[in-house]
Design a protein around this motif. Structure first.
Motif, PDB file in Angstrom:
ATOM      1  N   UNK A 165       5.036  -0.953   0.747  1.00  0.00           N
ATOM      2  CA  UNK A 165       6.377  -0.603   0.262  1.00  0.00           C
ATOM      3  C   UNK A 165       7.415  -1.565   0.834  1.00  0.00           C
ATOM      4  N   UNK A 166       7.316  -1.874   2.114  1.00  0.00           N
ATOM      5  CA  UNK A 166       8.267  -2.772   2.762  1.00  0.00           C
ATOM      6  C   UNK A 166       8.198  -4.177   2.163  1.00  0.00           C
ATOM      7  N   UNK A 171      10.083  -8.581  -1.225  1.00  0.00           N
ATOM      8  CA  UNK A 171       9.775  -9.646  -2.172  1.00  0.00           C
ATOM      9  C   UNK A 171      10.302  -9.373  -3.580  1.00  0.00           C
ATOM     10  N   UNK A 172      10.848  -8.176  -3.792  1.00  0.00           N
ATOM     11  CA  UNK A 172      11.361  -7.823  -5.108  1.00  0.00           C
ATOM     12  C   UNK A 172      10.263  -7.586  -6.136  1.00  0.00           C
TER      13      UNK A 172
END
Length: 180
Positions: A165-166, A171-172
């Motif tokens: 998730x992070x 990174x979009x």
């Protein structure tokens, strides 16, 4: 001059040994994994990929099913490396966690169920020999290792989800949590 001949013999021996290992794979693990893959795909075709995808989507939403029950069943039934392939039925977001948990589960259950990861059985047998020499039952250690492994593998999957998730956000990249 003799050292050059010895070096050349040793160097060629390395490649001969590599060829022998490769040939053993072609008559051992490769057909075995291929037949497991055929069986899994046949079972998927019989049940229906849509039904399996729905089960994976529903099960994928439950972290305990996804990282505790399903990896244990996958490694027990399919062994290493085939157990990883069941992750193809999970949504993209959960695939990194699935791989982490499944690869770890292929090791932590090996003492109780040696068929899971026979390629690394020698490691467990070495440990078991030492435990036996000390007068203890290696099965006690194997069961403890398996249960601790189940808990730690679950935590590893959960942490991998947090990491995914992070990194996805950083990174979009949008990873789906539902099957397409």
């Amino acid at each position: 001059m003799e050292w050059i001949v010895n070096f050349a013999d040793g160097f060629m021996g390395l490649f001969q040994q590599g060829g022998a290992v490769f040939l053993s794979w072609m008559t051992g693990i490769v057909p075995f994994v291929l037949m497991l893959l055929v069986a899994m795909n046949a079972l998927t075709a019989l049940i229906g990929e849509d039904k399996i995808n729905r089960l994976a989507e529903k099960g994928g939403k439950n972290i305990f099913f996804r990282y505790l029950i399903l990896p244990f069943l996958a490694t027990f039934m399919l062994g290493n490396p085939m157990s990883i392939s069941l992750g193809k039925f999970l949504p993209e977001f959960y695939k990194p966690g699935w791989v982490a948990v499944t690869m770890q589960a292929n090791h932590t259950s090996n003492g109780v169920f040696p068929h899971i990861n026979p390629g690394e059985l020698f490691v467990w047998l070495g440990i078991a020999q030492g435990i036996t020499m000390l007068g203890f039952s290696p099965m006690d250690l194997a069961i403890r290792y398996m249960f601790v492994g189940l808990v730690m593998n679950f935590i590893g999957g959960w942490v991998t989800d947090l990491t995914t998730a992070y990194v996805s956000k950083q990174q979009g990249v949008e990873l789906s949590k539902v099957m397409k």
